[in-house]
Design a protein around this motif. Structure first.
Motif, mmCIF file in Angstrom:
data_model
loop_
_atom_site.group_PDB
_atom_site.id
_atom_site.type_symbol
_atom_site.label_atom_id
_atom_site.label_comp_id
_atom_site.label_asym_id
_atom_site.label_seq_id
_atom_site.Cartn_x
_atom_site.Cartn_y
_atom_site.Cartn_z
ATOM 1 N N GLN A 80 12.883 34.722 -11.938
ATOM 2 C CA GLN A 80 11.770 35.592 -11.378
ATOM 3 C C GLN A 80 10.986 36.101 -12.244
ATOM 4 O O GLN A 80 9.747 36.509 -11.982
ATOM 5 N N VAL A 94 8.363 33.412 -12.654
ATOM 6 C CA VAL A 94 7.501 33.582 -11.397
ATOM 7 C C VAL A 94 6.475 34.669 -11.455
ATOM 8 O O VAL A 94 5.427 34.337 -11.166
ATOM 9 N N ALA A 95 7.003 35.786 -11.961
ATOM 10 C CA ALA A 95 5.792 36.777 -11.938
ATOM 11 C C ALA A 95 5.047 36.613 -13.222
ATOM 12 O O ALA A 95 3.838 36.965 -13.102
ATOM 13 N N ALA A 152 2.387 34.286 -12.055
ATOM 14 C CA ALA A 152 1.655 35.047 -11.171
ATOM 15 C C ALA A 152 0.324 35.740 -11.807
ATOM 16 O O ALA A 152 -0.854 35.749 -11.277
ATOM 17 N N ARG A 153 0.783 36.365 -12.952
ATOM 18 C CA ARG A 153 -0.390 37.032 -13.745
ATOM 19 C C ARG A 153 -1.401 36.120 -14.498
ATOM 20 O O ARG A 153 -2.203 36.769 -14.782
ATOM 21 N N GLY A 189 -2.543 33.722 -12.374
ATOM 22 C CA GLY A 189 -3.028 33.337 -11.470
ATOM 23 C C GLY A 189 -2.627 31.883 -10.724
ATOM 24 O O GLY A 189 -3.107 31.088 -10.019
ATOM 25 N N VAL A 190 -1.308 31.740 -11.301
ATOM 26 C CA VAL A 190 -0.486 30.397 -10.858
ATOM 27 C C VAL A 190 0.714 30.736 -9.909
ATOM 28 O O VAL A 190 1.375 31.921 -10.063
ATOM 29 N N SER A 191 0.553 30.486 -8.399
ATOM 30 C CA SER A 191 1.642 30.685 -7.623
ATOM 31 C C SER A 191 2.742 29.716 -7.806
ATOM 32 O O SER A 191 2.382 28.561 -7.684
ATOM 33 N N ALA A 192 3.732 30.307 -8.144
ATOM 34 C CA ALA A 192 5.050 29.361 -8.315
ATOM 35 C C ALA A 192 6.248 29.932 -7.787
ATOM 36 O O ALA A 192 6.181 31.115 -7.004
ATOM 37 N N GLU A 193 7.344 29.082 -7.525
ATOM 38 C CA GLU A 193 8.686 29.505 -6.852
ATOM 39 C C GLU A 193 9.779 28.858 -7.456
ATOM 40 O O GLU A 193 9.545 27.832 -8.294
ATOM 41 N N ALA A 234 5.257 24.698 -9.293
ATOM 42 C CA ALA A 234 4.060 25.222 -9.000
ATOM 43 C C ALA A 234 3.069 24.049 -8.375
ATOM 44 O O ALA A 234 2.998 22.942 -8.865
#
Length: 254
Positions: free
Chosen positions: A114, A117-118, A121-122, A124-128, A137
């Motif tokens: 995580q 992932v976080a 996100a910083r 600008g990439v949405s991932a899981e 992503a």
């Protein structure tokens, strides 16, 4: 409650020292001489690392690596062969009895990843998280991770791709035939992505390291103590680099 965590930015080193320092940190945390540690680093020259259980000569074209100036090293963690070129690598070491150290390996990967992932996100990439140990992503893999549990600790390390040269990678890895090589290259280009491709711009090691540092702190509630590796860890890393990770007895052991 925030968890105290030592933060190391060790820059670029060769493959043997990188793996030696990961193990030296593991030993230091295990003996209680330092607190849980998060480290960010790069590889110079580029390298291929293989998982502990793999066979180097079965996975890697050693002659091609020598031709291209690519180091080859065996990790102490499992997983597959990884081409380390344009990426940020992290390692995290914490005792097995730490609140962030799930006993279940899948849950452990899910929790520690995580931070990646976080961090993404910083940017600008949405991932899981994609079990068992990947981050995806846009439906494509951008990070692979590996873990070992030794000396009462977890060592997890992984890569976040800044860019990827799939064609070069497959001149270094063994595939059964030229026909299979073409299919493998096409398959990886379909399944794997990088930050530069997702963001449509070049990204730097320092930019991504900073984002990941913030992401791990946010996701895992870490309070950092920025430091340099202890002199004893550096000495031990050099010793391990020389006597284990650069030694053919270790590299070719399977």
């Amino acid at each position: 409650m925030a968890y105290q965590c030592r933060l190391l930015h060790t820059g670029y080193n060769n493959a043997f020292y990188n793996m030696g320092l990961d193990q030296a940190i593991l030993e230091a945390v295990a003996e209680g001489s330092t607190i849980p540690t998060l480290r960010f680093y790069g590889w110079q020259p580029p390298a291929i690392s293989i998982g502990y259980f793999q066979g180097m000569t079965e996975e890697v074209d050693l002659a091609a690596c020598r031709k291209h100036g690519i180091d080859t090293v065996r990790r102490i963690t499992g997983g597959g062969a990884v081409f380390h070129q344009s990426e940020v690598t992290y390692s995290m070491v914490l005792p097995l009895d730490h609140p962030l150290a799930d006993q279940n390996i899948l849950a452990s990967y899910g929790r520690l990843c995580q931070g990646i992932v976080a961090g993404l996100a910083r940017l600008g990439v949405s991932a899981e998280f994609a079990p068992i140990n990947d981050i995806v992503a846009g439906g494509k893999k951008i990070s692979g991770n590996a873990q070992t549990r030794k000396l009462g600790c977890i060592l997890q390390h992984g890569t976040i791709l800044l860019d990827v040269d799939v064609d070069l990678m497959f001149t270094l890895l063994r595939v059964p035939s030229e026909k299979a090589r073409g299919k493998a290259i096409a398959d990886v280009k379909e399944r794997v992505t990088s930050l530069s491709r997702l963001l449509l711009r070049p990204v730097t090691f320092d930019e991504v390291s900073a984002a990941l540092e913030a992401g791990f702190a946010e996701a895992l509630n870490l309070e950092y103590r920025p430091q340099e590796p202890a002199e004893t860890e550096c000495v031990r890393a050099e010793e391990l680099a020389r006597t284990r990770f650069a030694d053919e007895g270790w590299t070719l052991k399977r």
